[in-house]
Scaffold this motif. Structure first.
Motif, PDB file in Angstrom:
ATOM      1  N   ARG A  62       0.787  -1.230   0.000  1.00 22.81           N
ATOM      2  CA  ARG A  62       0.000   0.000   0.000  1.00 22.81           C
ATOM      3  C   ARG A  62       0.824   1.287   0.000  1.00 22.81           C
ATOM      4  O   ARG A  62       0.338   2.330   0.420  1.00 22.81           O
ATOM      5  N   ARG A 112      -4.741  -1.570  -2.816  1.00 19.26           N
ATOM      6  CA  ARG A 112      -6.103  -1.327  -3.278  1.00 19.26           C
ATOM      7  C   ARG A 112      -6.110  -1.340  -4.803  1.00 19.26           C
ATOM      8  O   ARG A 112      -5.127  -0.949  -5.436  1.00 19.26           O
ATOM      9  N   VAL A 154     -13.580  -2.085   0.740  1.00 22.11           N
ATOM     10  CA  VAL A 154     -12.543  -1.632  -0.190  1.00 22.11           C
ATOM     11  C   VAL A 154     -11.887  -2.854  -0.816  1.00 22.11           C
ATOM     12  O   VAL A 154     -11.428  -3.752  -0.106  1.00 22.11           O
ATOM     13  N   HIS A 158      -9.134  -5.035  -2.426  1.00 18.61           N
ATOM     14  CA  HIS A 158      -7.679  -5.152  -2.414  1.00 18.61           C
ATOM     15  C   HIS A 158      -7.260  -6.368  -3.227  1.00 18.61           C
ATOM     16  O   HIS A 158      -8.067  -7.246  -3.536  1.00 18.61           O
ATOM     17  N   PRO A 216      -6.093   3.938  -5.784  1.00 20.42           N
ATOM     18  CA  PRO A 216      -5.992   2.499  -6.082  1.00 20.42           C
ATOM     19  C   PRO A 216      -5.415   2.240  -7.474  1.00 20.42           C
ATOM     20  O   PRO A 216      -5.509   3.085  -8.369  1.00 20.42           O
TER      21      PRO A 216
END
Length: 227
Positions: free
Chosen positions: A139, A171, A215, A217, A185
Motif C-alpha cells: 500500500r 487497493r 474496499v 484489495h 488504487p
C-alpha cells in the motif's frame, strides 16, 4: 465515538497528503504524520501493531526458504511486517521515508536483527538494485499520485533479485479513469507494468477490507526469473 475518531484521523492524513501534493512533495506528509503522533500509534491510520494478515497468511501457506535470503520491506511503517520476516530467518532491510517512523521501529524492537533505514522509494539506493530475494510492498504505491506511478512501480520492481519474489498488497480500482485520492488504487494496466518489467504473476488473490467501507484489495505474488 471510536468510529468518528478513526474517521477524523483518516481525514487528517488525507489533508496532509493533499497539501504535500500541492507543494509537489507527494511523499513529504508521511514524516509530518509520524512526528505529530508523538509515539501514539492510534494516530497512524494504517498502524495495526501486527503483521499484515495477508502477509502472515502468505508466509504461513508458502513457508518460504528464508535462511541466508535477503528481504526488503518497502515503507515499513512501525516495523511489524519486517519483524515477521526476520522471525522466519530472512536477513531483512526495512525502510521508510520518515525518520520518525524508523526511530520508532528501533525503539519498539531494540534487539531486532532488521536493518531499519531511512530511504526514499523515489530515490532507491543504487546498491539495492536486483538485491533482494523477497520484496514486500504493501500500500505504498497507492499512497502516491498517478503522475509518479510508473516511476514508483519501476523502483519497486528494480530491487527484486533474479529468482526472487515480490509480494504486493494494494487497493485496486475497476476503471482506468483517474481516481480521487489519496489513496489512489491501482488499475489493471498499472499492475501490468510489473509484467512489462520482467516480473511474472504467480498467484493473485482479491479480498475486501472492511473498515469504514468495503474496499477491494489484491495480493499478488510475482517472480523474477533468472536471466
Amino acid at each position: 465515538m471510536f468510529e468518528q475518531q478513526r474517521e477524523n484521523i483518516q481525514l487528517h492524513a488525507k489533508q496532509l497528503a493533499t497539501e504535500a501534493l500541492q507543494k509537489s512533495e507527494p511523499s513529504a506528509w508521511f514524516e509530518v504524520l509520524y512526528a505529530e503522533a508523538q509515539g501514539d500509534a492510534k494516530l497512524i491510520p494504517w498502524a495495526k501493531l501486527a503483521p499484515h494478515p495477508y502477509l502472515q497468511d502468505w508466509l504461513t501457506n508458502h513457508q518460504p526458504f528464508a535462511s541466508g535470503k535477503k528481504a526488503l520491506v518497502i515503507g515499513c511503517g512501525l516495523g511489524d511486517d519486517a519483524q515477521a520476516l526476520a522471525n522466519l530467518g530472512f536477513e531483512v532491510t526495512a525502510f521508510d521515508i520518515s525518520p520518525t517512523a524508523v526511530a520508532w521501529c528501533k525503539q519498539r524492537f531494540p534487539n531486532s536483527t532488521v536493518n531499519y533505514v531511512v530511504a526514499d522509494l523515489l530515490a532507491i539506493p543504487p546498491q539495492w538494485h536486483l538485491g533482494f530475494d523477497f520484496v514486500f510492498e504493501c500500500r505504498n504505491i497507492q499512497s502516491l499520485p498517478l503522475n509518479v506511478r510508473s516511476w514508483v512501480i519501476s523502483s519497486v520492481a528494480s530491487v527484486v533479485a533474479p529468482g526472487g519474489t515480490l509480494l504486493l498488497i494494494t487497493r485496486i480500482r475497476d476503471t482506468e479513469a483517474e481516481p480521487s485520492g489519496p489513496p489512489w488504487p491501482l488499475s489493471d494496466s498499472e499492475l501490468k507494468q510489473f509484467e512489462s518489467l520482467g516480473l511474472q504473476q504467480v498467484e493473485k488473490l482479491e479480498f475486501l477490507e472492511s473498515e469504514l467501507l468495503e474496499v477491494k484489495h489484491v495480493r499478488i505474488e510475482y517472480h523474477l526469473s533468472f536471466g
